[in-house]
Design a protein around this motif. Structure first.
Motif, short mmCIF file in Angstrom:
data_model
loop_
_atom_site.label_atom_id
_atom_site.label_comp_id
_atom_site.label_asym_id
_atom_site.label_seq_id
_atom_site.Cartn_x
_atom_site.Cartn_y
_atom_site.Cartn_z
N HIS A 95 0.84 -1.21 0.00
CA HIS A 95 0.00 0.00 0.00
C HIS A 95 0.87 1.25 0.00
O HIS A 95 1.27 1.74 1.05
N HIS A 97 1.58 5.24 -2.12
CA HIS A 97 1.09 6.26 -3.05
C HIS A 97 2.34 7.00 -3.53
O HIS A 97 2.64 8.09 -3.06
N LYS A 230 -8.50 -0.71 -6.83
CA LYS A 230 -8.63 -0.20 -5.46
C LYS A 230 -9.97 0.49 -5.34
O LYS A 230 -10.38 1.21 -6.26
N HIS A 291 -6.29 -1.14 5.93
CA HIS A 291 -6.53 -0.47 7.23
C HIS A 291 -7.33 -1.39 8.18
O HIS A 291 -6.76 -1.95 9.09
N ASP A 361 0.86 2.68 3.46
CA ASP A 361 0.24 3.96 3.10
C ASP A 361 1.29 5.06 2.94
O ASP A 361 1.01 6.24 3.20
ZN LIG Z 1 -3.85 4.80 0.98
#
Ligand SMILES: [Zn+2]
Length: 465
Positions: A95, A97, A230, A291, A361
């Motif tokens: 995960h 970005h 996603k 999450h 993340d």
């Molecule tokens: Zn994310």
């Protein structure tokens, strides 16, 4: 020119040509056949329950040809003795970005997104990709790359540039924009006054309502290069117009999402904090819950039964909590609620044997700090060896690429890292990787490239007022 001179010249040309052909052959043979041996005091093979001593990995071209304890070293091989270190398969992050700029200040980040040209964001992403690879992450699943009002697919461009050797970075499996409901976590027009952007976003921007629009959004993203789908099925922390745990797709919408993605052979990763949304998503057959903060034990049990992966992203909450005062009050409340719930959820998931894949993340926190997730998982009850498996072979399994990467075995891609000491004794060793090989090429054997201002080494200074 005399005849004898011409003959002389022609043989010269032939000789030069022959020498050139020989040289080209020699170079390509040596590149393909060059055997590199990596030696270290220990080795984690990606799947075993314990490290082996005197680890040896033999690499030829871009592949591992042998790996194990005290494996015989072929004659003529180049030996790299890493000493008191531990060899491991390259780390993976389920995960990230990579195209999103980090800052610990929510409003500053929002403003910057409006001020910065998308092309500039793409150039900045080059430094994020490099920092991630140099930290030992040789493969990432990049779960969402959207720029309000922009049709660009920056994640696809970055993935392709890396694959073509234009810029260094991890292998990327990209999700493009992600799919979410009107007013949901992915609706980047949420939290602004109505019609500020002139119109409501549509499926080409990932905003879709109803099974048919969701199928259209999946098809559109696959058409434009998505490797994975996603979706946001519950509210999120860093969005202003929703509650953190409310469901944002109906069971019928989730069923369409999963069916359309799986028909196109794409896995489905869903952003989900809420328990109800998680239960419905797991029942619909998603491949991973990202999450999962508020998931109850019964929901975790359902995950275990269905074989659904949990991608806990502990780093995200950890980082937001450390900067909590820089977020708007509404988001502070959501972050605190999610942060308070997620530790117990994670402990339960570990105890119950739910499949867990490391994911962070990154982009919510500085790119390149991904390995801190290992220590957070261990701190909440996971065995260090299981944390290592989670960030290697489990990720490879979740990504659907376990036949190619994730373990140190004959035939696997030579994506290899080394860290000092024994990570099962001190898991923070994963944060001190100093050797990185990707596809048989040494990316780093010593200090990393200094991070640029865009990839802060330390905390971002918050504005004084
Ligand atoms: Zn994310």
């Amino acid at each position: 020119m005399k005849i004898s001179q011409r003959v002389h010249c022609r043989s010269c040309v032939r000789f030069v040509l022959a020498a050139f052909v020989f040289l080209v052959c020699a170079i390509s043979i040596s590149a393909a056949d060059q055997t590199v041996v990596l030696k270290a005091a220990r080795m984690f093979d990606g799947k075993s329950k314990a490290l082996v001593q005197n680890g040896v990995v033999i690499v030829q071209g871009d592949k591992i040809v042998d790996a194990g304890s005290n494996v015989a070293i072929p004659a003529g091989a180049q030996v790299i003795d890493l000493g008191d270190m531990t060899l491991s398969p390259g780390f993976m992050d389920a995960h990230t970005h990579l195209t999103l700029d980090f800052t610990g200040n929510f409003n500053e980040k929002r403003l910057k997104e409006f001020q910065t040209n998308v092309s500039e964001m793409a150039l900045m992403a080059i430094t994020y990709a490099r920092a991630t690879l140099e930290a030992g992450f040789t493969t990432v699943r990049d779960l969402g790359s959207r720029f309000a009002g922009s049709p660009e697919f920056v994640d696809v461009a970055l993935r392709n540039a890396i694959n073509h050797g234009i810029t260094p970075g991890p292998h990327m499996l990209v999700a493009t924009k992600g799919i979410g409901a009107t007013g949901g976590h992915f609706d980047s027009t949420g939290g602004y006054r109505d019609k500020l952007f002139g119109r409501e976003p549509d499926p080409s921007e990932g905003i879709a309502d109803g099974p048919d629009e969701i199928r259209k959004a999946v098809r559109f993203e696959v058409k434009n290069g998505a490797n994975v789908i996603k979706a946001a099925v519950s509210g999120g922390v860093l969005s202003l117009a929703d509650e953190v745990d409310t469901p944002q797709f109906t069971p019928a919408e989730m069923a369409a999402l999963v069916d359309e993605s799986h028909r196109l052979r794409k896995k489905v990763a869903v952003h989900c904090h809420g328990d109800q949304a998680a239960r419905e998503a797991i029942e619909a057959g998603v491949d991973s819950i990202e999450h999962g903060s508020f998931m109850k034990p019964e929901t975790l049990q359902l995950m275990k039964t269905k074989g659904t992966y949990l991608v806990p992203t502990l780093m995200a909450t950890e980082y937001i909590m450390s900067k909590i005062d820089s977020y708007p009050l509404a988001l502070q409340a959501k972050a605190k609620a999610a942060g308070a719930a997620r530790s117990e959820m994670f402990r339960n998931a570990v105890k119950m044997g739910v499949k867990i894949a490391l994911g962070t993340d990154a982009g919510v926190f500085p790119h390149g700090d991904n390995a801190k997730e290992f220590a957070l998982m261990v701190g909440l009850g996971m065995q260090p060896i299981d944390a290592l498996r989670s960030g290697t072979s489990n990720d490879a399994d979740l990504f659907g690429i376990a036949q190619a990467v994730g373990t140190l075995e004959k035939g696997k891609r030579a994506d290899i890292v080394a860290m000092p000491g024994d990570p099962t004794a001190d898991i923070t060793a994963t944060e001190r990787v100093s050797f990185v090989m990707k596809e048989g090429k040494i990316i780093r054997n010593g200090p990393a490239t200094p991070r640029t201002a865009a990839v802060p080494d330390d905390d971002v200074d918050l504005p004084a007022d």
